[in-house]
Structure formats: structure tokens, C-alpha cells
Design a protein around this motif. Structure first.
Motif, PDB file in Angstrom:
ATOM      1  N   ASN A  68       0.847  -1.188   0.000  1.00  0.00           N
ATOM      2  CA  ASN A  68       0.000   0.000   0.000  1.00  0.00           C
ATOM      3  C   ASN A  68       0.887   1.244   0.000  1.00  0.00           C
ATOM      4  OD1 ASN A  68       0.758   0.688   2.722  1.00  0.00           O
ATOM      5  ND2 ASN A  68      -0.700  -0.839   3.473  1.00  0.00           N
ATOM      6  N   ALA A  69       0.255   2.394  -0.199  1.00  0.00           N
ATOM      7  CA  ALA A  69       1.014   3.632  -0.379  1.00  0.00           C
ATOM      8  C   ALA A  69       1.872   3.956   0.836  1.00  0.00           C
ATOM      9  CB  ALA A  69       0.064   4.787  -0.685  1.00  0.00           C
ATOM     10  N   GLN A  70       1.337   3.758   2.032  1.00  0.00           N
ATOM     11  CA  GLN A  70       2.062   4.121   3.253  1.00  0.00           C
ATOM     12  C   GLN A  70       3.299   3.245   3.433  1.00  0.00           C
ATOM     13  OE1 GLN A  70      -0.364   3.982   6.769  1.00  0.00           O
ATOM     14  NE2 GLN A  70       1.301   4.590   8.137  1.00  0.00           N
ATOM     15  N   ASP A  71       3.129   1.930   3.247  1.00  0.00           N
ATOM     16  CA  ASP A  71       4.266   1.027   3.417  1.00  0.00           C
ATOM     17  C   ASP A  71       5.326   1.263   2.346  1.00  0.00           C
ATOM     18  OD1 ASP A  71       3.128  -0.051   5.615  1.00  0.00           O
ATOM     19  OD2 ASP A  71       2.500  -1.941   4.684  1.00  0.00           O
ATOM     20  N   PHE A  72       4.878   1.499   1.099  1.00  0.00           N
ATOM     21  CA  PHE A  72       5.861   1.718   0.030  1.00  0.00           C
ATOM     22  C   PHE A  72       6.649   3.001   0.275  1.00  0.00           C
ATOM     23  CE2 PHE A  72       7.209   3.566  -3.989  1.00  0.00           C
ATOM     24  CZ  PHE A  72       8.003   2.534  -4.471  1.00  0.00           C
ATOM     25  N   GLN A  73       5.957   4.041   0.721  1.00  0.00           N
ATOM     26  CA  GLN A  73       6.649   5.300   0.998  1.00  0.00           C
ATOM     27  C   GLN A  73       7.687   5.120   2.098  1.00  0.00           C
ATOM     28  OE1 GLN A  73       4.029   8.501   2.076  1.00  0.00           O
ATOM     29  NE2 GLN A  73       5.615  10.062   1.990  1.00  0.00           N
ATOM     30  N   LEU A  74       7.347   4.317   3.108  1.00  0.00           N
ATOM     31  CA  LEU A  74       8.280   4.042   4.197  1.00  0.00           C
ATOM     32  C   LEU A  74       9.493   3.283   3.687  1.00  0.00           C
ATOM     33  CD1 LEU A  74       8.800   4.181   7.283  1.00  0.00           C
ATOM     34  CD2 LEU A  74       7.614   1.966   7.465  1.00  0.00           C
ATOM     35  N   LEU A  75       9.259   2.237   2.874  1.00  0.00           N
ATOM     36  CA  LEU A  75      10.364   1.437   2.349  1.00  0.00           C
ATOM     37  C   LEU A  75      11.200   2.245   1.365  1.00  0.00           C
ATOM     38  CD1 LEU A  75      11.816  -1.315   1.992  1.00  0.00           C
ATOM     39  CD2 LEU A  75      10.192  -1.820   0.170  1.00  0.00           C
ATOM     40  N   ASN A  76      10.560   2.970   0.482  1.00  0.00           N
ATOM     41  CA  ASN A  76      11.286   3.714  -0.547  1.00  0.00           C
ATOM     42  C   ASN A  76      12.189   4.785   0.044  1.00  0.00           C
ATOM     43  OD1 ASN A  76      11.743   4.122  -3.402  1.00  0.00           O
ATOM     44  ND2 ASN A  76      10.660   6.063  -3.172  1.00  0.00           N
ATOM     45  N   GLY A  77      11.840   5.302   1.217  1.00  0.00           N
ATOM     46  CA  GLY A  77      12.650   6.328   1.852  1.00  0.00           C
ATOM     47  C   GLY A  77      13.873   5.799   2.546  1.00  0.00           C
ATOM     48  N   VAL A  78      14.004   4.458   2.638  1.00  0.00           N
ATOM     49  CA  VAL A  78      15.123   3.902   3.398  1.00  0.00           C
ATOM     50  C   VAL A  78      16.405   3.842   2.570  1.00  0.00           C
ATOM     51  CG1 VAL A  78      14.997   1.425   2.872  1.00  0.00           C
ATOM     52  CG2 VAL A  78      15.610   2.159   5.176  1.00  0.00           C
ATOM     53  N   TRP A  79      16.294   3.992   1.239  1.00  0.00           N
ATOM     54  CA  TRP A  79      17.491   3.855   0.406  1.00  0.00           C
ATOM     55  C   TRP A  79      18.300   5.147   0.474  1.00  0.00           C
ATOM     56  CZ3 TRP A  79      16.860  -0.871   0.502  1.00  0.00           C
ATOM     57  CH2 TRP A  79      15.705  -1.522   0.105  1.00  0.00           C
ATOM     58  N   GLY A  80      19.445   5.079   1.156  1.00  0.00           N
ATOM     59  CA  GLY A  80      20.283   6.259   1.318  1.00  0.00           C
ATOM     60  C   GLY A  80      21.065   6.611   0.076  1.00  0.00           C
ATOM     61  N   ASN A  81      21.310   5.628  -0.800  1.00  0.00           N
ATOM     62  CA  ASN A  81      21.957   5.883  -2.087  1.00  0.00           C
ATOM     63  C   ASN A  81      21.432   4.853  -3.088  1.00  0.00           C
ATOM     64  OD1 ASN A  81      23.203   3.614  -1.084  1.00  0.00           O
ATOM     65  ND2 ASN A  81      25.281   4.425  -1.129  1.00  0.00           N
ATOM     66  N   ILE A  82      21.784   5.049  -4.343  1.00  0.00           N
ATOM     67  CA  ILE A  82      21.270   4.170  -5.405  1.00  0.00           C
ATOM     68  C   ILE A  82      21.748   2.739  -5.201  1.00  0.00           C
ATOM     69  CG2 ILE A  82      21.337   3.727  -7.898  1.00  0.00           C
ATOM     70  CD1 ILE A  82      21.558   6.706  -8.348  1.00  0.00           C
ATOM     71  N   ASP A  83      22.995   2.588  -4.745  1.00  0.00           N
ATOM     72  CA  ASP A  83      23.537   1.237  -4.573  1.00  0.00           C
ATOM     73  C   ASP A  83      22.767   0.442  -3.534  1.00  0.00           C
ATOM     74  OD1 ASP A  83      25.581   1.585  -6.449  1.00  0.00           O
ATOM     75  OD2 ASP A  83      26.836   2.608  -4.977  1.00  0.00           O
ATOM     76  N   ALA A  84      22.199   1.111  -2.527  1.00  0.00           N
ATOM     77  CA  ALA A  84      21.526   0.392  -1.441  1.00  0.00           C
ATOM     78  C   ALA A  84      20.377  -0.457  -1.964  1.00  0.00           C
ATOM     79  CB  ALA A  84      21.023   1.390  -0.398  1.00  0.00           C
ATOM     80  N   LYS A  85      19.562   0.098  -2.850  1.00  0.00           N
ATOM     81  CA  LYS A  85      18.423  -0.660  -3.387  1.00  0.00           C
ATOM     82  C   LYS A  85      18.906  -1.810  -4.259  1.00  0.00           C
ATOM     83  CE  LYS A  85      15.554   1.250  -6.414  1.00  0.00           C
ATOM     84  NZ  LYS A  85      15.462   0.291  -7.567  1.00  0.00           N
ATOM     85  N   GLU A  86      20.032  -1.599  -4.942  1.00  0.00           N
ATOM     86  CA  GLU A  86      20.572  -2.648  -5.792  1.00  0.00           C
ATOM     87  C   GLU A  86      21.165  -3.787  -4.967  1.00  0.00           C
ATOM     88  OE1 GLU A  86      23.709  -3.129  -9.533  1.00  0.00           O
ATOM     89  OE2 GLU A  86      23.173  -1.158  -8.741  1.00  0.00           O
ATOM     90  N   VAL A  87      21.764  -3.452  -3.822  1.00  0.00           N
ATOM     91  CA  VAL A  87      22.350  -4.484  -2.964  1.00  0.00           C
ATOM     92  C   VAL A  87      21.249  -5.284  -2.261  1.00  0.00           C
ATOM     93  CG1 VAL A  87      23.769  -4.887  -0.913  1.00  0.00           C
ATOM     94  CG2 VAL A  87      24.513  -3.244  -2.637  1.00  0.00           C
ATOM     95  N   VAL A  88      20.235  -4.583  -1.749  1.00  0.00           N
ATOM     96  CA  VAL A  88      19.090  -5.273  -1.125  1.00  0.00           C
ATOM     97  C   VAL A  88      18.086  -5.526  -2.252  1.00  0.00           C
ATOM     98  CG1 VAL A  88      17.399  -5.213   0.723  1.00  0.00           C
ATOM     99  CG2 VAL A  88      19.542  -3.959   0.977  1.00  0.00           C
ATOM    100  N   ALA A  89      18.364  -6.533  -3.067  1.00  0.00           N
ATOM    101  CA  ALA A  89      17.639  -6.690  -4.330  1.00  0.00           C
ATOM    102  C   ALA A  89      16.426  -7.602  -4.227  1.00  0.00           C
ATOM    103  CB  ALA A  89      18.579  -7.225  -5.404  1.00  0.00           C
ATOM    104  N   THR A  90      16.440  -8.584  -3.324  1.00  0.00           N
ATOM    105  CA  THR A  90      15.348  -9.551  -3.289  1.00  0.00           C
ATOM    106  C   THR A  90      14.166  -9.015  -2.501  1.00  0.00           C
ATOM    107  OG1 THR A  90      16.238 -10.629  -1.324  1.00  0.00           O
ATOM    108  CG2 THR A  90      16.962 -11.470  -3.460  1.00  0.00           C
TER     109      THR A  90
END
Length: 847
Positions: A443-465
Motif C-alpha cells: 500500500n502507499a504508506q508502506d511503500f513510501q516508508l520502504l522507498n525512503g530507506v534507500w540512502g543511495n542508489i547502490d543500497a536498493k541494488e544491494v538489497v535486491a530480493t
């Protein structure tokens, strides 16, 4: 023993020549391999001379063999000492009186036993030598000799003999064809660790041809072969890991990349596909296109298929967008016309009010039916967001099949979500409706919370699964933490760099089905950091295990678990992953490019005198005589340049085609003159007059010079089988595991899972051929059934083996486990080979 002076002189010269041979051959491994045949033939000559009573004919024959062997190596110019010594040895023996051969041989053996034994032992082939000889026999189509030699190599303990021996049984060459024996030899070799055998066992168990189909066992052998670095197995395993329900994209990309590095053409194209779909890497359509174009320039047919499909999809998307814009423009014009009509009708209110009311009522009704209902439905439907890197959208709520894939939806896409049921969500994305798995949307609230945790571009790529991202979300929600630049975030290096602020350890802590997931998360307000550790249940749902305060600086080097004390020990590095290191001064180094560039190569089929049989660029077949290349080049130097080129022709199984005169590691070499700054040359052809060198498959053609690869391309050679006719075909309904639900000839229903066919064939010759058949299945409305893995223009293709002048053959089924591929009506079924239709249209009726 006493010998006459003349004979003693001959003995002395022979010993000198043999000593020279031994020393020169022993100096390097290259000489050992290149002149192995000379050494072996010398040993055979000495063996024949050392018999108690050698006949004159035997000695003359031995010397003749030795002379022929020496002459075969006249082009090896870098070992003149060897050639001269071998020629001298043969010449001396030829000058000895026949009645003195026995005295000569005994005296020679006594004179220098060490040198003589060196050559006598050379005649006794080692397992590796036997395998080299067996492959040479196989390439020369001396299949009886190949079978005898490879069988001896197997008996002497050669692990590599299993593959060739099984191939001979499978192809019926040098021995009667026996697929079951071939499989048992492949299996024995696989169990002993031979990786080519491991991959062949996977293929057998996957197809179910000649053995009982067993998908579980097939997958086990695929994993083993992939882990052992078999190039094709790594690709297949990587493709499997890209499937829905598996989706281990990082691991998939790793294996596909390894396969590409092993020069597997399809894997090189799949690297581009990974960038297109976001499999293990960030989506980069432009980079995918660049990879496709680069591989297409090298003749990669897989890259061409991927590129054509991508361009077609983009064109279709652009057309749909234009259609939407045109509809919006039309709606605006209609609204303006409606307002004008309302004004005109007002002037004539007295005579046309009823007509006006009717028109308005019609407009309102049509607007409600065709626009407002859908608008209100979309407006009121909740929004969800994709948190996986890519999510399949399907036309039906059925997973693990190809036919219903509509496309993929990238991370962060907003979905209009109409309903959620049985693990599926019915959604609209980019104007298209379909089904997606609920497990990969938030849902929108959970996605916004998760999406804000990536401090840099590499972080989302490293936590890929997806499961790891859900673990991060679980920690954030359980601690009521905020994310973003003023909240908590994860900072990482690039995923290839170690140590990092994310680690995937394997800990014996009671959760052993998956690796654990550890990460460091930082509070941007006060700089404090936490290390968090999660495990996963059988259904991959996250389980919080442990957390501790992390030092202000440092990445995770290792984590261990003491089961007796139930404690975790974390070791940190000295510096943070997100602290930018000062840039070092880098000196620009200008790379000296080669002055010669090969832009393309075209191939023709010629005879021995270079007369063209099949012109350049046309399809080549297995009855081809000589593969003749035309090489187009560019060079920086003007004038004429002389250069020596080496050519490798690599079979579909990865072995290099070689002959008696081939240089080491190459098929042939040729000195050529290159005139001007661009042009073309024709290299010599490779093959034979009988047209029996090539079998069906992709042959890699490489051109080298001075140890550098200048060009590589693929030549696809089709099987040329004369006069195959299909006389009858019948159909059955089978399960995914091959169990028969409706027997051949029985009525089929629209609940059919997999439509399997069996046909009867006749051929002119009593031979065994492996051919590729293409299948077309057409729906009642004329549309051809196809999936994402379908070859262009066909539903699917399959390799089959046809033995004898007549017989029956079974073709794999097409459908799905749910039995939703077929509907009521008449389906057309066609069988093709080499662009020729073998089976006239056959009708399959489903009730």
C-alpha cells in the motif's frame, strides 16, 4: 656383440639423431604436444625392429610410416632440428642391408637404452593421448577407430572418455545406436564429476526422450553442472532463477554473466535482457539496446531476436499512447460541438425541446456507460505500488507459465487495484489490466516508508530480493521508525564490493533453509547506527533474530553464531561504506589500438576448387563441402600489409575442429596480403569433398592474429536430411510430468493440459539423424499459439532423433498445468523442418 664397421657407424648416427630428437622434444610442453606423433611413430619403428626376426617388408613399412609422419610436419618450421633428426634416422635405416636389420636393432637397443626406451614408451598411449586420438578419429569420421580408442581410454581411467563414448552410442556411430546405453554412460560420467556428462543427463531427464522424464532430478543435475562451471548449464540455471516464484535475480545475473564470459552467444544476449528487465541489475533500456547492437554486429542471432522484440514493444506502446491522445482530442471536439448544439437548440426551444432532451439524455447515458463508470471505478479503487525490481503482469491468475505474460512492471509503479483474491491482485497499469502476485505490492504508506530507506542508489541494488526488502520494512514498522533524509536510511557500496554494510551469512541458528540477511541502518539526525539480523521461514516471510548498536564507522566483515551460548559475534571493518574516499590522480594511458579491424565475415559453401555451391550469406546445411569465409577488413596503414591469421572453428559442443596439419589450438592458419585501407579477402575453406565435417548447430568462427582475437561470429548450420515424409499423426493429452490423461486418438477437450503429438515417418535411407522440428499450433481464429520462449514464427521447436527408414517419434506437449490453453473449436497443427512443411495441416478438435 660385435658388428661390422659400416653397421656400427649407422648405429652411432641413429643414436645421435634419436638423442637430438629426445632432447628437443623434451624441452617444452608445446613441442611435446606438437610432435607427439613423430615420437610415437619412432617408437613403433623401434618396436618393429626389435622383434626377434623382423622381416624386410615390416622394416620397409615402418620406415615408410616414419617418413610420412615427418613430412606431415614440414610446416612446423620452428623445429628444424627435430625434422632433420627424424629424416636422418629414417634415411639411415633405409640404407641398411635387409639381412642386417636384426643385428642393427639389437646393437641400437644396447647402445643407448635410455633414449630408445623414451621412444618405445611413447608408442604406448596414455589416457589423455588416447582421447586426443579418439577425437581426431571422430572428426575425420573414422567412427570405428574412434569407438575402439575411446573405449580403451575409458578402460584406462580417462574421465573425459565418458562423454565421447556416450555420444557415439547416442548417434549410432562406430556402434549400433542405443540411447539407453548412451544415457547410462552419461550418468556414470556425471556421477564421477564430468561436467559435460552432467549437462547431458539434465537434457535427457528434462526432455524425457529415451528415458523416463524426471524434472526434479533434471534440475538437480542442472544445478551441479552450473556449479561446476559448465557454460550452457550456467545459462540455463540463470534463466531458471529469473522465473516468477524464484526470482533470485542477483544470483541469476551472476550465472548468466559467467556463461557470457565463457563465450556462450545466447548468454551474451541475455546480459542485455537482464538490463532490459532489471534482473540483478538496475533497469537500463539504453544499455540493453547497446548490448544487443554490439552482439548483433558479431552475428548473435539471439541478440537480434531480443532487439526486434524490444523495438516492436516500444513501437506498440508509442502507438497506444498516440491512440489515447487522439481519443482525448476527439472527446474535447465532441464537447465543443455539444455546447454549440445546445446554443442553437435554445433559440428554437419552442419547436425542438424534446429533441434536445433526447440528445442530452443519450449523451449522458453514453458518457456514464463508456466513460464515467470506468472513471469512477478507477477513481475509487485503492492504489498499490510495486516494490520488487520487476513484476510480471499476466492475463490470467496462473503462475509459472509463459503464454499469459503481458509484460513486466518496474519498481515503484503505481497500480490501480480492483480486487485481491487467492494471492493475486487484479490491477491496471499503464492503461492495461491484468493479474499480479500480491506478494510483490505494497500500500502507499508502506511503500513510501520502504522507498525512503534507500540512502543511495547502490543500497536498493544491494538489497535486491523482495524477501529482504520486506525484512527491512518489518524492522521499520516494528520500531515505528521514519525514513528519508532526516530519518533512518541504509547506505552501501556497490554490491560487488566487500566488506559492505549488507551481508548474507549462513548461520546454523535453526533457520537453515535460506541465508540470513544482515544490514546496518543509520539515523541521519544523530548519526547512530544499528546492525539488524533477519532469518526467513519456509514461505520466505521475514523473522527478526538479533540487533545491536553498530560502531560509528565500519562495515560488516563477518557474523558467527555460537549455538551453545545462543550469541552472535559481529566483526566490523574500520571505515564506513558510505564515506567517499579521496580520488587518486589517474594518469591517462592511451591504448594503442590494433591497425587491423575485421568488420564482418560472410560464408559460402564451395567445392575443393573453390567453386561456389551455396552463395555467401545463404543458409548452409550439414552436407556442405568446404566452409569458405569472405573477410571484410579495415586498417590504418596504406599500401599492402602481409599478416598471418589463425582461425578457430568451434563445434556446438565447444571443441575446436582440427586436422593433422592444424597448428596448436587452431583449425588452420594462413598468410594473407591486405591491400588499401579497406577491402576483403577470401580465406581457405575447411571441410572435405564428401560433405561430412559439419553437423547441425551453431559453429563459432574466430579469427586471431599474434595471440589476439580479431573477430568472432556464429555460423548456424542446419541439418540436411533427404526425403523425410510424415504419413500419420495422432494426439494425446498429457500432464507436465508426461502422464497420459487422454490416449492417442481419443476425443480431446478444452481442459487439455498439454497437447502431445506422435507421428509416423518414412525416409529413403536407413540412417540415424538428429534434426530440429518446428511446430505451429493455430487457434480457431487463426492466431498462432506462442510464448516468450517461442522461436520466431513458430510455437516451439524440438530436437528429435530419427532412426532407420521408418518409425514413430513423439513431440513434447504444449499447454499448461491448469488446462486453460485450449478452448472449444478446431486447432491447426503443422510440423516444419528447414522452412519446409513436412506435415500438411492437421486438425485437432477440442470439445
Amino acid at each position: 656383440m660385435a658388428v661390422d664397421t659400416k653397421l656400427a657407424m649407422h648405429v652411432q648416427k641413429c643414436v645421435k639423431n634419436l638423442t637430438s630428437l629426445k632432447i628437443t622434444i623434451s624441452k617444452s610442453d608445446d613441442n611435446e604436444e606438437k610432435f607427439f606423433e613423430i615420437r610415437k611413430k619412432v617408437g613403433e619403428v623401434l618396436n618393429s625392429l626389435s622383434k626377434s626376426e623382423p622381416s624386410e617388408d615390416e622394416v620397409i613399412q615402418a620406415c615408410s610410416v616414419l617418413k610420412d609422419t615427418v613430412s606431415d610436419y614440414n610446416d612446423a618450421g620452428d623445429n628444424l632440428e627435430i625434422k632433420n633428426a627424424a629424416r636422418g634416422f629414417a634415411s639411415i635405416i633405409g640404407r641398411i642391408d635387409s639381412e642386417k636389420y636384426k643385428d642393427f636393432s639389437i646393437s641400437l637397443m644396447e647402445k643407448d637404452i635410455e633414449v630408445i626406451n623414451f621412444f618405445v614408451e611413447s608408442a604406448k598411449l596414455s589416457p589423455d593421448d588416447l582421447m586426443r586420438q579418439a577425437w581426431n578419429f571422430y572428426n575425420e569420421q573414422r567412427y570405428d577407430d574412434a569407438f575402439r580408442t575411446v573405449f580403451e581410454a575409458k578402460e584406462k581411467g580417462s574421465l573425459f572418455a565418458y562423454y565421447l563414448l556416450a555420444m557415439l552410442y547416442q548417434e549410432g556411430k562406430g556402434v549400433s545406436r542405443n540411447a539407453q546405453t548412451a544415457y547410462s554412460i552419461f550418468l556414470e560420467g556425471a556421477q564421477k564429476g564430468e561436467i559435460s556428462c552432467q549437462y547431458q543427463v539434465y537434457l535427457y531427464l528434462l526432455s524425457g526422450v529415451d528415458v523416463q522424464r524426471n524434472l526434479e532430478a533434471a534440475f538437480k543435475w542442472l544445478c551441479i553442472a552450473a556449479e561446476n562451471q559448465h557454460p550452457l548449464a550456467m545459462l540455463e540455471y540463470g534463466k531458471f532463477l529469473c522465473g516468477e516464484g524464484v526470482a533470485e535475480y542477483d544470483k541469476a545475473f551472476e550465472y548468466i554473466n559467467k556463461s557470457a564470459n565463457a563465450d556462450v552467444e545466447e548468454a551474451k544476449a541475455w546480459i542485455g535482457y537482464c538490463y532490459e528487465m532489471g534482473y540483478g541489475v538496475l533497469i537500463d533500456i539504453q544499455k540493453a539496446k547497446n548490448i544487443y547492437r554490439q552482439e548483433m554486429a558479431n552475428g548473435n542471432k539471439y541478440a537480434t531476436e531480443f532487439y526486434d522484440r524490444l523495438i516492436a514493444f516500444e513501437s506498440q506502446t508509442a502507438q497506444q499512447n498516440r491512440w489515447t491522445q487522439e481519443n482525448n482530442s476527439s472527446a474535447q471536439v465532441n464537447n465543443q460541438n455539444t455546447k454549440k448544439n445546445e446554443t442553437d437548440d435554445t433559440k428554437g426551444w419552442g419547436c425542438g425541446c424534446l429533441i434536445l432532451l433526447a440528445i442530452l439524455a443519450g449523451i449522458l447515458w453514453a458518457g456514464y456507460q463508456f466513460w464515467y463508470k470506468d472513471y469512477k471505478r478507477d477513481k475509487d479503487a485503492p492504489r498499490t505500488y510495486v516494490f520488487a525490481d520487476n513484476l510480471f503482469m499476466r492475463s490470467t491468475a496462473v503462475a509459472d507459465v509463459e503464454y499469459n505474460r503481458l509484460g513486466t512492471i518496474p519498481y515503484g509503479s503505481e497500480l490501480i487495484t480492483y480486487s485481491e483474491e487467492n494471492g493475486w491482485a487484479y490491477v491496471k497499469a499503464n492503461g492495461e489490466t491484468g493479474y499480479v502476485s500480491k506478494d510483490f505490492i505494497l500500500n502507499a504508506q508502506d511503500f513510501q516508508l520502504l522507498n525512503g530507506v534507500w540512502g543511495n542508489i547502490d543500497a536498493k541494488e544491494v538489497v535486491a530480493t523482495s524477501k529482504c526488502r520486506l525484512a527491512v520494512l518489518d524492522y521499520l514498522k516494528s520500531g515505528n521508525l521514519k525514513t528519508g533524509s532526516t530519518g533512518w536510511q541504509i547506505f552501501t557500496k556497490q554490491k560487488e564490493m566487500k566488506p559492505n554494510s549488507v551481508l548474507f551469512p549462513r548461520l546454523n541458528n535453526g533457520y537453515d533453509n535460506f541465508t540470513e540477511f544482515a544490514f546496518i541502518i543509520k539515523n541521519n539526525e544523530n548519526g547512530s547506527r544499528k546492525l539488524v539480523l533477519y532469518s526467513f521461514k519456509e514461505d520466505e516471510s521475514p523473522v527478526f533474530v538479533y540487533s545491536e548498536d553498530a560502531p560509528e564507522q565500519g562495515d560488516i566483515k563477518s557474523i558467527s553464531y555460537n549455538r551453545w551460548s545462543n550469541k552472535y559475534n559481529v566483526t566490523y571493518s574500520r571505515s564506513n561504506s558510505y564515506i567517499t574516499q579521496p580520488k587518486k590522480e589517474v594518469k591517462n594511458v592511451v591504448k594503442q589500438e590494433s591497425s587491423l579491424t575485421i568488420s564482418s565475415v560472410a560464408f559460402a559453401n564451395t567445392d575443393y576448387n573453390r567453386n561456389i555451391i551455396t552463395n555467401y550469406g545463404q543458409q548452409l546445411y550439414t552436407n556442405m563441402q568446404y566452409l569458405q569465409p569472405k573477410v571484410f577488413y579495415k586498417k590504418s596503414a596504406v599500401g599492402t600489409t602481409k599478416i598471418k591469421l589463425q582461425v578457430k572453428i568451434i563445434r556446438p559442443d565447444g571443441t575446436v575442429i582440427r586436422g593433422k596439419t592444424s597448428p596448436v589450438d587452431y583449425t588452420f592458419e594462413q598468410e594473407v596480403n591486405l591491400s588499401g585501407t579497406n577491402g576483403y579477402i577470401e580465406l581457405m575453406g575447411w571441410g572435405n569433398n564428401e560433405g561430412g565435417v559439419y553437423s547441425e548447430g551453431d559453429y563459432k568462427y574466430e579469427i586471431w592474429s599474434e595471440g589476439k582475437k580479431l573477430f568472432s561470429t556464429i555460423v548456424y548450420i542446419k541439418n540436411k536430411v533427404d526425403s523425410i515424409s510424415i504419413t500419420a499423426v495422432s494426439f494425446a493429452n498429457v500432464t507436465y510430468d508426461g502422464k497420459t490423461l487422454n490416449k492417442y486418438g481419443e476425443q480431446l477437450y478444452c481442459t487439455t493440459q498439454y497437447l502431445q503429438s506422435r507421428f509416423h515417418y518414412t525416409k529413403k535411407k536407413d540412417t540415424t539423424e538428429q534434426i530440429t522440428l518446428q511446430i505451429k499450433i493455430f487457434k480457431p481464429n487463426g492466431e498462432m499459439l506462442s510464448g516468450s520462449s517461442s522461436p520466431k514464427g513458430f510455437t516451439f521447436d524440438q530436437k528429435v532423433t530419427l532412426s532407420g527408414k521408418s518409425g514413430t517419434c513423439t513431440i513434447l506437449g504444449w499447454g499448461n498445468k491448469s488446462g486453460t490453453s485450449y478452448s472449444v473449436g478446431n486447432y491447426r497443427y503443422e510440423i516444419w523442418m528447414n522452412d519446409n512443411e513436412l506435415l500438411s495441416t492437421s486438425i485437432v478438435t477440442f470439445k
